[in-house]
Structures are given as structure tokens and as C-alpha cells.
Design an enzyme around this catalytic site. Structure first.
Site, short mmCIF file in Angstrom:
data_model
loop_
_atom_site.label_atom_id
_atom_site.label_comp_id
_atom_site.label_asym_id
_atom_site.label_seq_id
_atom_site.Cartn_x
_atom_site.Cartn_y
_atom_site.Cartn_z
N ARG A 376 6.44 9.39 3.09
CA ARG A 376 7.15 9.96 4.23
C ARG A 376 6.17 10.20 5.37
O ARG A 376 5.13 10.82 5.16
CB ARG A 376 7.83 11.27 3.83
CG ARG A 376 8.92 11.03 2.79
CD ARG A 376 9.58 12.30 2.35
NE ARG A 376 10.55 12.00 1.30
CZ ARG A 376 11.25 12.90 0.63
NH1 ARG A 376 11.08 14.18 0.90
NH2 ARG A 376 12.10 12.55 -0.30
N GLN A 394 8.21 11.68 -7.08
CA GLN A 394 9.27 12.60 -7.47
C GLN A 394 9.62 12.37 -8.93
O GLN A 394 9.69 11.23 -9.38
CB GLN A 394 10.53 12.32 -6.64
CG GLN A 394 10.45 12.84 -5.23
CD GLN A 394 11.73 12.51 -4.48
OE1 GLN A 394 12.21 11.39 -4.52
NE2 GLN A 394 12.27 13.49 -3.79
#
Ligand SMILES: [Zn+2]
Ligand SMILES: [Zn+2]
Length: 646
Positions: A376, A394
Site C-alpha cells: 500500500r 495479512q
């Protein structure tokens, strides 16, 4: 006597418990406090009038609801920190004449004030003590805060005379943007500042003050404007509270994962890749150990695991909605004729997998996990060690199910989170339920059912939660999980989100018992959130002293001299064989130095081997938790390591 005259002579205000209080017309907050009692008159700092915080000296309107603010109120600290900012500006003006003042607000744990010092003046952290001493003199003098309201023109003339250009600019903006007709000025001692207030009665109410640091800040955060000097400080109602605060800061510094990471060989950060940690051998082991705990939950709860690509055609991100909603945070790349995006989330890949096959209702809930690395784009200024990064993994999963299955699935996810967090030493888990935001997709009825399912899941477990109305994602309501660490700090980790949107976008379906096509509900869930961030939280929670089962290196063998290296190697090999994570310190250093270094390395066990140990085929064990354990055979030590694990 007319009614109007009577009304000006007496006013009635209402106290928080509903009791009316009659006061002479023109009475102030200080008068109200005195009428209630001498104790309150002394303790009063400010007054809340119909919900709005005001100075004690302001006259009260008839019929108002009032509440006296004392140091027991949570907002009282903010008030005296704002007072302290003004006192700091007063002290700075006294010590450095010609300084231009800008703004000085209270912030979460203290306050700051931004100054433009005269060109020949340099103020650094070495000057803070001097400024603090000047502040203390003004605090001891208990100078009253005095407010006056003047016309903008008068205020502009006043500040222009003093060469206070920033204040002039602020007032001109107030007139232009808000059309104000008066501005308020607050005086403490010789210093008068443009300020909305409110302030405490005198500077004397600041019992303890500390200036903490100096930083640069652009005027109005604008890089094209003047660079100012920002001084940070904090204030408390007692020296004891201040000391506790400073102690917490020291503890947090000692635990800072950015310092412990390189020191313990866990990870490093490099200028070549800001926000993208390099995992060193010990840190990589730590991540694997964390992952193994998540894997246990996956197996126990019927999840399957997949791996999907990190780089996919940009068209996919148009379809998923990320292009429209998340483009600013994405990285793109091109090769040949095609444009690709580096994934910021794993969901579209998971949806392609689900959509590639026909599914029957009998397969639902279908639980698909992925330890997915995502990237990101974050501004460099907001990056913070492992806690705010540009690339992370994640512990993601997507559950496809029917609406009826949502509550049970969510309850299962909550249970997994409880077990997992407890394993890592976090017992205090806070839960937040966020509901439909203003901008959202899906019908009101769908939202109602989804929110009810989440509530039902939480309530079926008798779980307390905080409701955040309107804070859900645009595609569905969500539950967030926060852990509280050893210093009492709260960290958001896990999340569980319902999604009506993506199954539509990807035209996902299953065949129901009625032989018709149905749309599944999608649950996005992450138990830990970001694996790397969770590792960072663990490093701080344990201050780098991990429990035996989680320590990347559980034991270090310390040969007394070089001639014991061979025996040390044999011991280490036996331990490794038994699954213990072990290292040897073979340097030609004294054993005293080796022990001291091993202390810094935070190994749970130190195993000293010299002549005596070698002859008896044992190791001299020192446990960080239990102290000297004496001579033990390798077999007994292995037992101790495994007993400590459970
Ligand atoms: Zn102010
Ligand atoms: Zn997802």
C-alpha cells in the site's frame, strides 16, 4: 415593577443533577461555584454552559444548564495544557524578545507552540530547561487569565505594532472566512494572545509542567511557508502524575520495536525501501512461529489455504472497485502492452478462485485463507517502524456463506481471535461494532440483517462491545478487535467484515437446495491483521523477552574457553535434534562478557559449559525467568523447554 426588570435581577440555572440554582443577574461561573460551596469554588477551573466550555468569569445566561469543571473531569487536563502553552509563549517572549508566536494548542498527551525565533537565535532541546524555569516562575505567580473581546481592526493594529505577523494573518483569515466581528484576546502576565479560550482562572493551576522536545514545523503545515520551531511539552495536576507519565515514556522507549528490532536481529529498515522491512533470521523465525499459531486455528476451524498472485491486470482492480475507491494507495507497473497493479488487498484473487468453480450449498460455509503479502502506497511521513508500513502480510481469509450462516461464522471467528490472542499473552480484548456509513451500497434491509447478525454473534457469546454508528465500510458492517499491551496501550489487530458488494461485482454464486443460483455473502476476516505489525506489537509487549515457546532463539550455549567449543557444539546439536532453537557463542571472549552479551540478547536460557560440565556431560543452566537452575542433562533441559512451552 415590570417582568423585564425582575428578570435582570435574578437568573436561574440548572445543575447537572437537575437542581435549580438561583443567582443574581450577571452572576458568573465563579459565583455559581461559590454559591454551591467553598470547596467547589476553590476547585473550579471552568464551566460548561449548555454543553459549551467557558471561562469562570463569563456572566451566565438565564435558564442555562451548567456544570463546573474541576481537575476530576477528563477535559480538565486539556484545559491546563492549553494554559501551559500560553505560559510557554510568555516565557519564550521574555527570554527571546522579537520572537513571533503562531499557534499553541493542547494535543493528546500535552501541548505545543510554534515559534519563529529571530534569525540570530537558535533554540534546541538544551534550552528547554531554561524556558521551563521561566514558566515555573509565572506559574508560581498565579497570574490570572484575563479575557477581552475587541474588534478585528483593533486586534490587527495591536499585533501589527508588535510585529506579530502570524497573528495578523490569522485574524484576517477569521474575518474573511468566518466573518467574525469580534475576536478574543487572553492575557497572562505581560503576554497577550489571540485565542478562543477558555482558560483556567490563573496560571497557578498548572501543578506540574515539563518541556519534552523540539521539532521543525511549517507554518500551517505548508512546505512553501516559513519553517517554525515547535516546542512540545506536557502538564499535569500533580508532580506524581507527571512522573508516572515520564516513566511510561521511558518504558515505551526501552521497548521501542524500532530499536529492539536490529538489536535482537529481528528486522531492519533501510532507506532503499522505506516502509518495507527486511526480516533478519531471528525475525523470520518469529514470523514463522506466529504463523504456526494461526495455522492451528485454520486447521481446527475447517479453513483451506490458497496463494494467489501479487501482481494482476489492472482490469481486475476496475472490476473489484479498488480502482475507484483505493487507487491513491496502490502501486502500478507495466510490462509490454499490459498494465498491472500490485495488490493492496487479497480479496479479488480469492473471488477469482471461488468463481472458477461451480459450488453447491452443501460446500458452504467455504472458508479460504491466504497469508497474502499486500503493498500500500503510504506517504513517507506517516511510516512508523512495523506499525505503519508499505508492505505487509495479512493473515487473511474469506468465508463464503449464506445469510443464515453469518452469525455462527462470526461467532467462530471471535472464538479463534480469543484463543489466539490469549496464546500471545493478551487477555484484554476490546471489540467494536461499526454500522452503516452515510456512503454505502446495498439495501437498508440488507444492512439491517447484516448488523443484526453481527450483534447476534457478539451477544450469543455474552461479549461486551462498543458500537461505532456509521463507521462501517461502504460495503458492509464490521467488527474490529483491539488488544491491550503491557503498557496499557490499545492496538487494533483483527477485523471481521461483511461484504455484499464483491460477490455482486464478481458475479459469485452457488447452487441452492432449490437448484437455483444464489449469491453468497462474503466475510473478510483477519485474526491478527498484519503479521509484521503484530510482531511489532509483540516485541513491545514483551520488551523483546519472548516467552520460551515464542523466542526465536530459546537457548545460547556459552563455552567457558575455546577448548570447550567442541563439547558446546555437541550439546547444541543434541538440542537442535530435539527441536530446541539454539545458538553457540564461540567467540574468544571471557565467559563473563559472554553472559553479559547473552543478557542483552534476551535468550530465555543460557547454558554455560566448562571442564566440570564437560566431564559430567551436563550444562549449567541459567533461566531468565527462574534464575540459576544448576547442572542439568541435555534431556532434562529439553523437558524444561517443552514444559515452559505449554
Ligand atoms: Zn490559546
Ligand atoms: Zn478481503
Amino acid at each position: 415593577m415590570g417582568r423585564i426588570e425582575a428578570a435582570t435581577q435574578k437568573i436561574t440555572v440548572t445543575l447537572p443533577d437537575g437542581t435549580p440554582l438561583e443567582l443574581p443577574g450577571g452572576a458568573s461561573g465563579a459565583d455559581a461555584a461559590a454559591a454551591i460551596g467553598p470547596g467547589l469554588a476553590k476547585a473550579a477551573l471552568a464551566i460548561r454552559v449548555d454543553g459549551e466550555l467557558r471561562d469562570l468569569t463569563a456572566p451566565l445566561p438565564d435558564g442555562a444548564g451548567i456544570a463546573i469543571l474541576t481537575d476530576r473531569d477528563s477535559e480538565a487536563l486539556e484545559l491546563i495544557r492549553h494554559d501551559a502553552a500560553h505560559v510557554m509563549a510568555e516565557a519564550v517572549m521574555e527570554l527571546y524578545p522579537g520572537t513571533k508566536v503562531t499557534i499553541g494548542p493542547p494535543i493528546e498527551h500535552g501541548f505545543y507552540y510554534d515559534f519563529e525565533f529571530p534569525p540570530e537565535v537558535k533554540v534546541g532541546e538544551e534550552d528547554l530547561e531554561r524556558i521551563e524555569a521561566a514558566m515555573r516562575a509565572h506559574i508560581e505567580a498565579a497570574e490570572p487569565f484575563e479575557r477581552r473581546d475587541v474588534s478585528p481592526d483593533e486586534a490587527i493594529a495591536l499585533f501589527r505594532d508588535q510585529g506579530q505577523d502570524y497573528k495578523v494573518e490569522l485574524i484576517e483569515d477569521l474575518v474573511r472566512d468566518e466573518g467574525v466581528e469580534t475576536v478574543s484576546l487572553y492575557r497572562n502576565g505581560p503576554f497577550e494572545d489571540l485565542c478562543r479560550g477558555p482558560h483556567g482562572p490563573t496560571t497557578g493551576r498548572i501543578a506540574a509542567v515539563k518541556l519534552e522536545s523540539v521539532a521543525g514545523a511549517y507554518w500551517r503545515g505548508d512546505e512553501s511557508r516559513q519553517m517554525l520551531t515547535r516546542i512540545y511539552g506536557t502538564a499535569f495536576f500533580s508532580k506524581k502524575d507527571l512522573e508516572a507519565h515520564l516513566e511510561r515514556i521511558e518504558q515505551a522507549k526501552a521497548r521501542d520495536h524500532r530499536r529492539l528490532g536490529p538489536q535482537l536481529g529481528l528486522f531492519m529498515l533501510r532507506e532503499e525501501a522505506p516502509g518495507m522491512p527486511f526480516w533478519l533470521p531471528n525475525g523470520t523465525t518469529l514470523l514463522r512461529l506466529i504463523e504456526a499459531e494461526v495455522q492451528k486455528q485454520l486447521r481446527k476451524r475447517g479453513y483451506e489455504e490458497i496463494k494467489t498472485p501479487q501482481v494482476m491486470d489492472v482490469e481486475l482492480w476496475h472490476r473489484s472497485g479498488h480502482w475507484d475507491n483505493y487507487r491513491e494507495n496502490m502501486y502500478f507497473t507495466e510490462w509490454g502492452e499490459r498494465e498491472y497493479a500490485i495488490r493492496p488487498m487479497n480479496c479479488p484473487g480469492a473471488c477469482l478462485v471461488f468463481g472458477s468453480e461451480r459450488h453447491s450449498y452443501r460446500e458452504l460455509p467455504l472458508r479460504v485463507a491466504e497469508f497474502g503479502q499486500v503493498s500500500r502506497a503510504e506517504r513517507e511521513g506517516v511510516l512508523h517502524g512495523l506499525l505503519r508500513v508499505r508492505a505487509f502480510t495479512q493473515d487473511d481469509a474469506h468465508v463464503y456463506c449464506t445469510e443464515d450462516q453469518v452469525a455462527a461464522e462470526v461467532a467462530d471467528i471471535c472464538e479463534a481471535i480469543d484463543e489466539l490472542y490469549a496464546r500471545f499473552g493478551f487477555e484484554d480484548v476490546k471489540v467494536e461494532l461499526s454500522t452503516r456509513p452515510e456512503k454505502s451500497i446495498g439495501s437498508a434491509e440488507q444492512w439491517e440483517r447484516a448488523e443484526a447478525a453481527l450483534r447476534e454473534a457478539l451477544e450469543s457469546q455474552g461479549r461486551e462491545y462498543q458500537l461505532n454508528p456509521g463507521d462501517g465500510a461502504f460495503y458492509g458492517p464490521k467488527i474490529d478487535f483491539h488488544v491491550t499491551d503491557a503498557l496499557g496501550r490499545s492496538w487494533q489487530c483483527g477485523t471481521c467484515q461483511l461484504d455484499f458488494f464483491m460477490p455482486e461485482r464478481f458475479d459469485l454464486s452457488y447452487v441452492g437446495a432449490d437448484d437455483e443460483q444464489h449469491r453468497p455473502v462474503m466475510i473478510h476476516r483477519a485474526l491478527l491483521g498484519s503479521m509484521e505489525r503484530f510482531a511489532g506489537i509483540l516485541i513491545e509487549h514483551y520488551a523483546g523477552r519472548f516467552p520460551v515457546w515464542l523466542a526465536p532463539v530459546q537457548a545460547i550455549v556459552l563455552p567457558v574457553s575455546d577448548r570447550h567449543n567442541e563439547y558446546a557444539t555437541k550439546v547444541a546439536a543434541e538440542l537442535r535434534e530435539a527441536g530446541v532453537r539454539v545458538e553457540i557463542d564461540e567467540r574468544s571472549e571471557s565467559v563473563g562478557k559472554k553472559v553479559r552479551d547473552a543478557e542483552l540478547g534476551r535468550f530465555p536460557y543460557m547454558l554455560v559449559v566448562g571442564d566440570k560440565e564437560q566431564e559430567a556431560s551436563v550444562v549449567a543452566v541459567r533461566s531468565h525467568e527462574q534464575g540459576e537452575l544448576g547442572a542439568m542433562s541435555v534431556a532434562d533441559l529439553v523437558k524444561a523447554v517443552y514444559t515452559a512451552e505449554t
